[in-house]
Design a protein around this motif. Structure first.
Motif, PDB file in Angstrom:
ATOM      1  N   ASP A 223       0.871  -1.169   0.000  1.00 52.85           N
ATOM      2  CA  ASP A 223       0.000   0.000   0.000  1.00 52.85           C
ATOM      3  C   ASP A 223       0.908   1.220   0.000  1.00 52.85           C
ATOM      4  OD1 ASP A 223      -1.646   2.152   0.600  1.00 52.85           O
ATOM      5  OD2 ASP A 223      -2.936   0.995   1.948  1.00 52.85           O
ATOM      6  N   GLU A 224       0.745   2.065  -1.008  1.00 41.49           N
ATOM      7  CA  GLU A 224       1.626   3.226  -1.113  1.00 41.49           C
ATOM      8  C   GLU A 224       1.578   4.086   0.141  1.00 41.49           C
ATOM      9  OE1 GLU A 224       3.874   3.930  -3.333  1.00 41.49           O
ATOM     10  OE2 GLU A 224       3.399   2.106  -4.447  1.00 41.49           O
ATOM     11  N   ALA A 225       0.430   4.084   0.817  1.00 35.36           N
ATOM     12  CA  ALA A 225       0.274   4.942   1.985  1.00 35.36           C
ATOM     13  C   ALA A 225       1.213   4.554   3.113  1.00 35.36           C
ATOM     14  CB  ALA A 225      -1.180   4.916   2.474  1.00 35.36           C
ATOM     15  N   ASP A 226       1.564   3.261   3.199  1.00 33.85           N
ATOM     16  CA  ASP A 226       2.420   2.865   4.313  1.00 33.85           C
ATOM     17  C   ASP A 226       3.745   2.247   3.864  1.00 33.85           C
ATOM     18  OD1 ASP A 226       0.468  -0.104   5.210  1.00 33.85           O
ATOM     19  OD2 ASP A 226       1.832   0.241   3.547  1.00 33.85           O
ATOM     20  N   TYR A 227       3.995   2.170   2.552  1.00 38.14           N
ATOM     21  CA  TYR A 227       5.237   1.560   2.070  1.00 38.14           C
ATOM     22  C   TYR A 227       6.460   2.304   2.585  1.00 38.14           C
ATOM     23  CZ  TYR A 227       8.972   0.111  -1.092  1.00 38.14           C
ATOM     24  OH  TYR A 227      10.170  -0.338  -1.602  1.00 38.14           O
ATOM     25  N   GLU A 228       6.420   3.631   2.527  1.00 34.70           N
ATOM     26  CA  GLU A 228       7.585   4.415   2.939  1.00 34.70           C
ATOM     27  C   GLU A 228       7.895   4.201   4.414  1.00 34.70           C
ATOM     28  OE1 GLU A 228       9.187   9.051   3.000  1.00 34.70           O
ATOM     29  OE2 GLU A 228       7.410   8.506   1.828  1.00 34.70           O
TER      30      GLU A 228
END
Length: 403
Positions: A223-228
């Motif tokens: 999920d891009e929202a939590d990948y970082e």
């Protein structure tokens, strides 16, 4: 980045091709009859002499018993076989494909399942499926969190194990944070294979699991929202580690066997493998000194099952099913587990075997370089395959071609 789906309808995989015309997997006598005279092109990783020897034995024995032949097509990367099937479909070759059976797991299975490139379901119709226990060992029914749903048959279990030369390094680092501290104090003495080599990519996942603030999120698609947030500790750790790697992180070993060679040559102090018996095999083959010993990390190590899949357009799907069933037999599984042959871990449930078949697994002489099964420690589940895809992409941007 490729999207990774969690399932594909059976009808999509059976849309066309000779594989679709193979006998019903549930009609085993018909499968055995159709297999006679066929030639299975088994595309399987070819980077280990011990495994190649085992494959040659299994091919000859299954062929002798059931009247077909097997051709081992050695692979450097399983993705090569997947790409060939994709190319055949693009060319309209929906029957008589060149790939009959693939040793596969992870992102390669997810991609073929997503694209409807698999024959099946068939694996749960194999007679020897009754000898595995998907409840006690979910790894035989879930491939990197993706339900197999009968589209691939398990044939080996694997777990990351590290090893060192105890004469040179009596006490190796036993955690991912400790490995960084040790590498800083011993620059140039550690290496890992360059992703997307499977072992190198698995090392990235091993470090990610140890460092991420929430392991549970790795079981779901990226999920891009939590990948970082999930990967920031990994990249910070790798940024610190890379300058202290073999050759200063300016060059990378290309494979697991190369790691063994670096250890043997005294260029590095630690190597690792997905085969818990790798160190003992290397000692027995005079590749490593007798002072080599295996160890596992305190936080546990990644483990998974290896599978066999049949492409949708396989030319000889019946014989491929029979070969897969043989590879799940007590005879084949026990021979594979013999440390003097391969040392791979069985997918079979001992409580589902007869006393005679259980006895096949007793009394193996395990070399001092390897750990007994009870000492391998906790098995860490594989992340969803989308994490491996994304990690490989970002690793290449950060540390790969630009260096």
């Amino acid at each position: 980045m490729r999207a990774i789906a969690t399932g594909v309808l059976a009808a999509a995989a059976l849309a066309a091709g000779t594989a679709a015309e193979a006998p019903d997997p549930a009609d085993w006598p018909a499968v055995l009859g159709a297999a006679k005279g066929q030639e299975v092109h088994w595309h399987a990783w070819g980077g280990s002499a011990a495994i190649n020897d085992y494959i040659a034995w299994a091919a000859a024995e299954a062929g002798r018993l059931h009247g077909f032949t097997v051709v081992h097509v050695p692979l450097a990367d399983t993705a090569d076989a997947v790409s060939r099937v994709i190319a055949e479909r693009a060319a309209g070759r929906d029957a008589g494909g060149a790939v009959d059976l693939i040793w596969i797991n992870g992102e390669n299975f997810a991609e073929m399942k997503e694209q409807g490139l698999l024959f099946g379901p068939w694996a749960e119709s194999l007679p020897n499926w009754a000898l595995v226990d998907p409840v006690a060992n979910p790894a035989v029914a879930f491939d990197f969190t993706i339900p197999t749903e009968g589209y691939e048959a398990p044939w080996d279990m694997a777990q990351i194990v590290f090893f060192h030369d105890s004469a040179r390094l009596p006490e190796p680092p036993r955690s991912i944070p400790a490995l960084l501290d040790w590498a800083k104090a011993n620059p140039g003495r550690f290496a890992y294979p360059q992703p997307p080599d499977f072992l190198g990519s698995t090392f990235l996942k091993q470090a990610l699991i140890a460092l991420t603030p929430d392991r549970a999120r790795l079981q779901a698609p990226v999920d891009e929202a939590d990948y970082e947030a999930a990967t920031a500790p990994l990249w910070a750790w790798l940024d610190e580690l890379t300058p202290h790697l073999w050759r200063g992180g300016a060059a990378w070993p290309q494979s697991g066997p190369r790691l063994i060679q670096l250890l043997a040559d005294g260029e590095t102090e630690i190597a690792f493998s997905f085969n818990p018996n790798e160190a003992a095999n290397a000692v027995a083959n005079f590749q490593l000194p007798e002072s080599v010993r295996s160890f596992v990390l305190e936080e546990g190590s990644i483990g998974n099952a290896n599978f066999l899949a049949i492409p949708y357009n396989a030319g000889d799907a019946a014989a491929a099913m029979v070969l897969a069933n043989f590879l799940m037999s007590p005879e084949a599984q026990a021979r594979k587990q013999d440390p003097e042959i391969w040392g791979g871990m069985t997918v079979l449930a001992m409580d589902r075997l007869s006393a005679e078949d259980r006895a096949r697994f007793d009394g193996f002489a395990r070399g001092e370089a390897s750990l007994p099964p009870e000492a391998l420690g906790p098995i860490l589940p594989e992340p969803h395959p989308s994490w491996m895809v994304r990690l490989e992409e970002d690793w290449a941007k950060r540390y790969g071609s630009s260096r």
